[in-house]
Design a protein around this motif. Structure first.
Motif, PDB file in Angstrom:
ATOM      1  N   SER A   1       0.834  -1.199   0.000  1.00  0.00           N
ATOM      2  CA  SER A   1       0.000   0.000   0.000  1.00  0.00           C
ATOM      3  C   SER A   1       0.867   1.246   0.000  1.00  0.00           C
ATOM      4  O   SER A   1       2.020   1.230   0.443  1.00  0.00           O
ATOM      5  CB  SER A   1      -0.902   0.024   1.240  1.00  0.00           C
ATOM      6  OG  SER A   1      -1.772  -1.083   1.253  1.00  0.00           O
TER       7      SER A   1
ATOM      8  N   ARG B   1       0.190   5.811   0.284  1.00  0.00           N
ATOM      9  CA  ARG B   1      -0.740   6.929   0.348  1.00  0.00           C
ATOM     10  C   ARG B   1      -0.083   8.142  -0.284  1.00  0.00           C
ATOM     11  O   ARG B   1       0.963   8.603   0.170  1.00  0.00           O
ATOM     12  CB  ARG B   1      -1.157   7.254   1.774  1.00  0.00           C
ATOM     13  CG  ARG B   1      -2.290   8.272   1.812  1.00  0.00           C
ATOM     14  CD  ARG B   1      -2.750   8.616   3.223  1.00  0.00           C
ATOM     15  NE  ARG B   1      -1.848   9.533   3.890  1.00  0.00           N
ATOM     16  CZ  ARG B   1      -2.191  10.326   4.899  1.00  0.00           C
ATOM     17  NH1 ARG B   1      -3.428  10.301   5.348  1.00  0.00           N
ATOM     18  NH2 ARG B   1      -1.305  11.123   5.477  1.00  0.00           N
TER      19      ARG B   1
ATOM     20  N   ARG C   1      -9.858  -0.744  -4.624  1.00  0.00           N
ATOM     21  CA  ARG C   1      -8.476  -0.781  -4.110  1.00  0.00           C
ATOM     22  C   ARG C   1      -7.981   0.601  -3.685  1.00  0.00           C
ATOM     23  O   ARG C   1      -7.194   0.698  -2.739  1.00  0.00           O
ATOM     24  CB  ARG C   1      -7.528  -1.333  -5.181  1.00  0.00           C
ATOM     25  CG  ARG C   1      -7.849  -2.741  -5.640  1.00  0.00           C
ATOM     26  CD  ARG C   1      -6.754  -3.284  -6.550  1.00  0.00           C
ATOM     27  NE  ARG C   1      -6.620  -2.506  -7.780  1.00  0.00           N
ATOM     28  CZ  ARG C   1      -5.491  -1.911  -8.182  1.00  0.00           C
ATOM     29  NH1 ARG C   1      -4.399  -2.006  -7.444  1.00  0.00           N
ATOM     30  NH2 ARG C   1      -5.453  -1.251  -9.324  1.00  0.00           N
TER      31      ARG C   1
ATOM     32  N   LYS D   1      -5.284   6.836  -1.100  1.00  0.00           N
ATOM     33  CA  LYS D   1      -4.800   5.633  -0.451  1.00  0.00           C
ATOM     34  C   LYS D   1      -4.898   4.486  -1.434  1.00  0.00           C
ATOM     35  O   LYS D   1      -5.982   4.203  -1.957  1.00  0.00           O
ATOM     36  CB  LYS D   1      -5.639   5.331   0.795  1.00  0.00           C
ATOM     37  CG  LYS D   1      -5.163   4.087   1.535  1.00  0.00           C
ATOM     38  CD  LYS D   1      -3.812   4.222   2.135  1.00  0.00           C
ATOM     39  CE  LYS D   1      -3.249   2.957   2.716  1.00  0.00           C
ATOM     40  NZ  LYS D   1      -4.075   2.374   3.762  1.00  0.00           N
TER      41      LYS D   1
ATOM     42  N   ASN E   1      -4.283   0.560  -2.066  1.00  0.00           N
ATOM     43  CA  ASN E   1      -4.071  -0.767  -1.488  1.00  0.00           C
ATOM     44  C   ASN E   1      -3.958  -1.804  -2.596  1.00  0.00           C
ATOM     45  O   ASN E   1      -4.364  -1.582  -3.733  1.00  0.00           O
ATOM     46  CB  ASN E   1      -5.240  -1.138  -0.569  1.00  0.00           C
ATOM     47  CG  ASN E   1      -5.341  -0.241   0.642  1.00  0.00           C
ATOM     48  OD1 ASN E   1      -4.333   0.217   1.173  1.00  0.00           O
ATOM     49  ND2 ASN E   1      -6.563   0.008   1.087  1.00  0.00           N
ATOM     50  N   SER E   2      -3.423  -2.956  -2.230  1.00  0.00           N
ATOM     51  CA  SER E   2      -3.305  -4.087  -3.172  1.00  0.00           C
ATOM     52  C   SER E   2      -2.707  -3.635  -4.496  1.00  0.00           C
ATOM     53  O   SER E   2      -3.250  -3.913  -5.576  1.00  0.00           O
ATOM     54  CB  SER E   2      -4.686  -4.719  -3.399  1.00  0.00           C
ATOM     55  OG  SER E   2      -5.255  -5.146  -2.179  1.00  0.00           O
TER      56      SER E   2
END
Length: 125
Positions: free
Chosen positions: A16, A18, A68, A83, A85-86
């Motif tokens: 991940s 950000r 995601r 953000k 993710n994955s």
């Protein structure tokens, strides 16, 4: 309005990150502005990733990142976040934050008039 993107880096697939976009200068004094994240991979056109408008009440995403990525904003700090993710290798690109003062709801890059300098995201497999 000046935009400054940050937070990119080199990560592995599944990790991940950000991203942050700081807005400075004369910020928009209405609730019709929109902010968005775009990305551009080598040899490809710049594409829409995620957008936020109506002072954060409305968000939308490209199909490739839906579920995601999450876009958000901090109105008090004039910051926008993404953000991620994955993460996948195909997410590798330079990510740009952008803004427009009067949004029509369009996600076309030409409809955004203020741009940050971009931050590199590289996802290794």
């Amino acid at each position: 309005v000046q935009l400054q993107a940050s937070g990119g880096g080199l990560v592995q697939a599944g990790d991940s990150l950000r991203l942050s976009c700081a807005a400075s200068g004369r910020f928009f004094n209405n609730n019709r502005y929109a902010m968005a994240w775009f990305r551009q991979a080598p040899g490809k056109e710049r594409e829409f990733v995620a957008g936020i408008r109506w002072s954060g009440k409305s968000t939308h995403y490209a199909d490739s990142v839906k579920g995601r990525f999450t876009i958000s904003q901090d109105n008090a700090e004039n910051r926008m976040y993404l953000k991620m993710n994955s993460l996948k290798p195909e997410d590798t690109a330079v990510y740009y934050c952008a803004a427009t003062e009067y949004s029509s709801g369009s996600s076309a890059p030409t409809d955004f008039h203020f741009w940050g300098q971009g931050t590199q995201v590289t996802v290794s497999s």
